[in-house]
Design an enzyme around this catalytic site. Structure first.
Site, PDB file in Angstrom:
ATOM      1  N   LYS A 264       0.857  -1.102   0.288  1.00 14.41           N
ATOM      2  CA  LYS A 264       0.046   0.025   0.152  1.00 14.41           C
ATOM      3  C   LYS A 264       0.964   1.248   0.042  1.00 14.41           C
ATOM      4  CE  LYS A 264      -2.994   2.733   3.231  1.00 14.41           C
ATOM      5  NZ  LYS A 264      -3.641   2.678   4.361  1.00 14.41           N
ATOM      6  N   ASP A 269      -2.181  10.407   4.100  1.00 12.11           N
ATOM      7  CA  ASP A 269      -3.755  10.072   4.112  1.00 12.11           C
ATOM      8  C   ASP A 269      -4.316  11.065   5.204  1.00 12.11           C
ATOM      9  OD1 ASP A 269      -5.907   8.814   4.342  1.00 12.11           O
ATOM     10  OD2 ASP A 269      -5.514   7.523   5.662  1.00 12.11           O
ATOM     11  N   LYS A 276      -9.641  12.938   8.976  1.00  8.51           N
ATOM     12  CA  LYS A 276      -9.073  12.566  10.248  1.00  8.51           C
ATOM     13  C   LYS A 276      -9.213  13.646  11.077  1.00  8.51           C
ATOM     14  CE  LYS A 276      -6.194   8.787   8.286  1.00  8.51           C
ATOM     15  NZ  LYS A 276      -6.211   7.540   9.010  1.00  8.51           N
ATOM     16  N   ASP A 287       1.848   6.086   5.742  1.00  5.59           N
ATOM     17  CA  ASP A 287       0.774   5.353   5.285  1.00  5.59           C
ATOM     18  C   ASP A 287       1.437   4.591   4.086  1.00  5.59           C
ATOM     19  OD1 ASP A 287      -1.651   4.247   5.810  1.00  5.59           O
ATOM     20  OD2 ASP A 287      -2.543   5.806   4.840  1.00  5.59           O
ATOM     21  N   ASP A 346     -12.158   7.259   4.343  1.00  2.00           N
ATOM     22  CA  ASP A 346     -10.565   7.036   5.047  1.00  2.00           C
ATOM     23  C   ASP A 346     -10.371   5.473   5.124  1.00  2.00           C
ATOM     24  OD1 ASP A 346      -8.418   7.645   6.490  1.00  2.00           O
ATOM     25  OD2 ASP A 346      -9.437   7.649   8.548  1.00  2.00           O
ATOM     26  N   GLU A 348      -9.174   4.090   2.432  1.00  2.00           N
ATOM     27  CA  GLU A 348      -8.830   4.142   1.085  1.00  2.00           C
ATOM     28  C   GLU A 348      -7.868   3.016   0.820  1.00  2.00           C
ATOM     29  OE1 GLU A 348      -5.460   5.070   2.973  1.00  2.00           O
ATOM     30  OE2 GLU A 348      -7.477   5.826   3.636  1.00  2.00           O
ATOM     31  N   ARG A 350      -7.598  -0.028   1.387  1.00  2.00           N
ATOM     32  CA  ARG A 350      -8.227  -1.235   0.511  1.00  2.00           C
ATOM     33  C   ARG A 350      -8.598  -1.097  -0.738  1.00  2.00           C
ATOM     34  NH1 ARG A 350     -12.116  -1.455   5.507  1.00  2.00           N
ATOM     35  NH2 ARG A 350     -10.243  -0.640   6.546  1.00  2.00           N
TER      36      ARG A 350
END
Length: 496
Positions: A264, A269, A276, A287, A346, A348, A350
């Site tokens: 990933k 993020d 967030k 991330d 959030d 995201e 996946r």
């Protein structure tokens, strides 16, 4: 830090500092320590009897030899109880030792720590990893440097010529792996205004060119042609275009199917429209730790010239709440054709991984492994001690778990029962992209499983292990580089 091997009697080797390991018990049985004790006029015994240094794990004691030994200083490092010593404890002791060396201002030192723990298989390799990883620092943006400079050189002492070749080989191999870990730590540590999707792609191209690894980078237009709407939807709110990086290291039997690694790569993020909280948002540069780990693993495997076939797939995007950002309530048709109702922007990671996992099937992988800082729920469940592992093949999970025990990058399996799929049901699409407040780590893995086809697959959620808040013996505060040593060990055990 440069590591070299020296054939020399440790008690006669002139150096600014010599590192020795000590147990809490059986002090008198260690002939080397006994010789040092005699040379210092029973100084070591006096220190132990006074309770100044007992050999407790990771405790250190600096002693000036005052000319009684060629080494100007001795650094004693505790290994704990002899019967409880493991490669991980040796690794920790070496990490503690290199921090103590750095605190003295000494820039070169010698070590026989591995000989102190010679009853432990792999003590040499473990000590090398502890030294090399524990000496890491990221200070590229500091205009005023720390007075404690970096340690430049370590001499690994051996006293028998027959050990020279094997020790040199171990030093070379561990240096290659630890350099790859440091490369990952650097990538994760760079701020988001530097480490953009384009930057990661450029670093992958540079790395591949240097190591002779095949590399292709798909741009937005390429992904549009492939209908990678999972990745593209996440990137809609950002000014930075996404990238899809493909690394191919094919040094194994051409008839053997490759291991495919997916990482990933969310370079920042914000949470998107599902923004967030501000507390800790600056750390969301980490991330992309899964993406960096895949790059680092390819680097290590290539540097070790392992006879294996490994492919790295790295979807990279930035998740921002711009005017064109994807929204809660949107429905996205992913590359596989499956539709996803967005209930949380959030969630995201996946969305990136699902397209990459589906793309991976064209390689007919012998094993498919993804790494992702995927869920805060994983941090709640396991803290920073272990990575969560889930998958559809018990043999693969067991192999990864064993490799985690060997490297200190431990894994803990969570269930992936069909009942968890109930959390992901959507009224208007094939599934939702988030399942609510319960079993968040598992429901995310359940989502990913819908895209792996018949491949033997394992998912590693490194949300808790990719970053160290306080600092540990060989894990300085900040990015850990988790995943590289684990995957290299797995590949060596399984295919090497």
């Amino acid at each position: 830090m440069n590591a070299r091997v020296v054939l020399h009697d440790a008690l006669l080797y002139p150096c600014p500092l010599l590192v020795l390991g000590c147990y809490e018990d059986r002090f008198s049985e260690n002939t080397l320590l006994g010789s040092v004790d005699d040379a210092l006029g029973r100084g070591l015994s006096a220190i132990r009897e006074a309770g100044e240094f007992t050999g407790k794990l990771n405790k250190t004691k600096l002693i000036h030899t005052l000319g009684r030994l060629p080494a100007e200083r001795l650094l004693l490092v505790g290994l704990g109880q002899r019967d409880a010593v493991t490669p991980e404890r040796v690794r920790q002791a070496a990490g503690s030792a290199v921090k103590a060396v750095r605190a003295t201002g000494v820039v070169r030192f010698a070590t026989i720590l591995h000989r102190s723990a010679d009853s432990v298989p792999g003590s040499l390799e473990a000590s090398l990893e502890g030294y090399l990883l524990g000496g890491y620092g990221f200070d590229i943006y500091k205009t005023t440097k720390n007075d404690q400079g970096a340690v430049e050189e370590m001499a690994v002492l051996v006293d028998e010529e027959g050990e020279l070749a094997s020790t040199e080989r171990a030093v070379s191999e561990r240096t290659t792996v630890c350099d790859a870990v440091s490369f990952v730590r650097d990538l994760v540590s760079y701020p988001c205004n530097v480490a953009t999707p384009a930057y990661l792609a450029d670093r992958a191209i540079e790395m591949a060119g240097r190591l002779g690894v095949a590399c292709r980078v798909l741009e937005r237009e390429d992904m549009e042609r492939l209908s990678m709407e999972g990745i593209l939807s996440v990137a809609k709110g950002s000014h930075h275009s996404p990238r899809f990086i493909i690394l191919e290291y094919l040094a194994g039997d051409p008839k053997k199917r490759p291991v495919v690694l997916v990482g990933k790569g969310v370079t920042f993020d914000s949470g998107g429209i599902s923004l967030k909280p501000r507390e800790g948002m600056e750390r969301m540069k980490d991330d992309m730790a899964g993406a960096a780990a895949v790059m680092g693993t390819i680097s290590a495997v290539s540097g070790l010239r392992m006879p294996v076939n490994v492919v790295g797939l790295i979807p990279v995007a930035e998740n921002m709440p711009g005017g064109g950002a994807y929204r809660p309530g949107d429905v996205v048709r992913t590359m596989s054709g499956q539709t996803v109702e967005i209930v949380n922007t959030d969630a995201e990671g996946r969305m990136l991984l699902c397209d990459a996992l589906y793309y991976a099937q064209r390689y007919r992988p012998a094993a498919l492994i993804d790494l992702a800082t995927l869920t805060g729920a994983c941090l709640v469940a396991l803290g920073t001690v272990a990575t969560a592992v889930m998958g559809n093949d018990l043999t693969l999970i067991r192999a990864l778990t064993a490799s985690g025990e060997a490297t200190g990058e431990r894994l803990w399996e969570l269930p992936l029962w069909d009942e968890y799929g109930e959390l992901m049901k959507s009224d208007i699409a094939d599934m939702k992209n988030a399942g609510g407040p319960h079993a968040g780590t598992i429901s995310a893995a359940w989502f990913l499983q819908r895209y792996v086809g018949k491949a033997k697959w394992a998912h590693l959620d490194i949300a808790g292990t990719a970053w160290e808040e306080k600092g540990k013996p060989y894990l300085p505060k900040g990015a850990t580089g988790v995943g590289v040593r684990l995957l290299v060990e797995y590949l060596q055990r399984t295919f090497g």
